[in-house]
Every structure is written in structure tokens, then in C-alpha cells.
Design a protein around this motif. Structure first.
Motif, PDB file in Angstrom:
ATOM      1  N   MET A 141       0.836  -1.206   0.000  1.00  0.00           N
ATOM      2  CA  MET A 141       0.000   0.000   0.000  1.00  0.00           C
ATOM      3  C   MET A 141       0.869   1.253   0.000  1.00  0.00           C
ATOM      4  N   PHE A 142       1.916   1.264   0.804  1.00  0.00           N
ATOM      5  CA  PHE A 142       2.805   2.419   0.857  1.00  0.00           C
ATOM      6  C   PHE A 142       3.493   2.636  -0.482  1.00  0.00           C
ATOM      7  N   VAL A 143       3.946   1.562  -1.116  1.00  0.00           N
ATOM      8  CA  VAL A 143       4.605   1.673  -2.419  1.00  0.00           C
ATOM      9  C   VAL A 143       3.646   2.246  -3.453  1.00  0.00           C
ATOM     10  N   VAL A 144       2.420   1.783  -3.483  1.00  0.00           N
ATOM     11  CA  VAL A 144       1.414   2.287  -4.431  1.00  0.00           C
ATOM     12  C   VAL A 144       1.126   3.761  -4.158  1.00  0.00           C
ATOM     13  N   ILE A 145       0.947   4.132  -2.903  1.00  0.00           N
ATOM     14  CA  ILE A 145       0.686   5.532  -2.548  1.00  0.00           C
ATOM     15  C   ILE A 145       1.860   6.403  -2.954  1.00  0.00           C
ATOM     16  N   TYR A 146       3.080   5.930  -2.740  1.00  0.00           N
ATOM     17  CA  TYR A 146       4.261   6.707  -3.103  1.00  0.00           C
ATOM     18  C   TYR A 146       4.299   6.971  -4.603  1.00  0.00           C
ATOM     19  N   PHE A 147       4.119   5.932  -5.422  1.00  0.00           N
ATOM     20  CA  PHE A 147       4.255   6.104  -6.865  1.00  0.00           C
ATOM     21  C   PHE A 147       3.074   6.811  -7.516  1.00  0.00           C
ATOM     22  N   PHE A 148       1.888   6.774  -6.909  1.00  0.00           N
ATOM     23  CA  PHE A 148       0.735   7.422  -7.517  1.00  0.00           C
ATOM     24  C   PHE A 148       0.375   8.770  -6.899  1.00  0.00           C
TER      25      PHE A 148
END
Length: 90
Positions: free
Chosen positions: A13-20
Motif C-alpha cells: 500500500m505504501f509503495v502504491v501511494i508513493y508512486f501514484f
């Protein structure tokens, strides 16, 4: 192994939030800073509030904009990068 499986969704979830969300916001802020730094006297601009004008004077953080009504002093950050770029393309 069981603890890793519980923690993995949070990491994803953190990775997705970071990239988007976070990364595009940082990129846009960097582009706006570069735009503000590249302003020069004579550039036609549009402010974020919709005022049209031409850059008459530049200072470190402010700019004097010449409009039909006279000269206005404002912050460089008040100039819209997108609207000014569309004006330059015309």
C-alpha cells in the motif's frame, strides 16, 4: 513467514501511494520551481487568479507584472505554470 504475510499488504500500500501520489506531487513542485526561476522580463504570463500581463521587473521572490490597469507587484508563486505555458504556445 506468517508475520511477513501480515506486513506485506501494508508495504505494498505504501509503495502504491508513493508512486501514484507522493512522487508526482514532488515532480510537479520541482517543475514549478524551475518555471519560476526561468521567468525573464518580457514574458507574457497568467496568474493563478486569472490576471494577464507581462513581466516588467524581477526580484528574488517577487515579480512586477505590467497589466492593462497598471503595474502590480506579486509573488512568483502566484504565476500559473500551465496557463502561462498555454499562452506561450499561442
Amino acid at each position: 513467514m506468517g508475520q511477513l504475510n501480515q506486513f506485506l499488504p501494508f508495504v505494498l500500500m505504501f509503495v502504491v501511494i508513493y508512486f501514484f501520489m507522493i512522487r508526482p506531487q514532488q515532480k510537479r513542485a520541482k517543475q514549478e520551481k524551475e518555471f519560476e526561476g526561468a521567468l525573464k522580463v518580457g514574458d507574457k504570463i497568467i496568474t493563478k487568479s486569472g490576471l494577464h500581463g507581462k513581466v516588467a521587473e524581477l526580484a528574488e521572490t517577487t515579480v512586477v507584472v505590467e497589466t492593462m490597469a497598471g503595474k502590480l507587484k506579486m509573488e512568483r508563486s502566484a504565476i500559473s505554470m500551465e496557463l502561462s505555458a498555454s499562452l506561450a504556445k499561442k
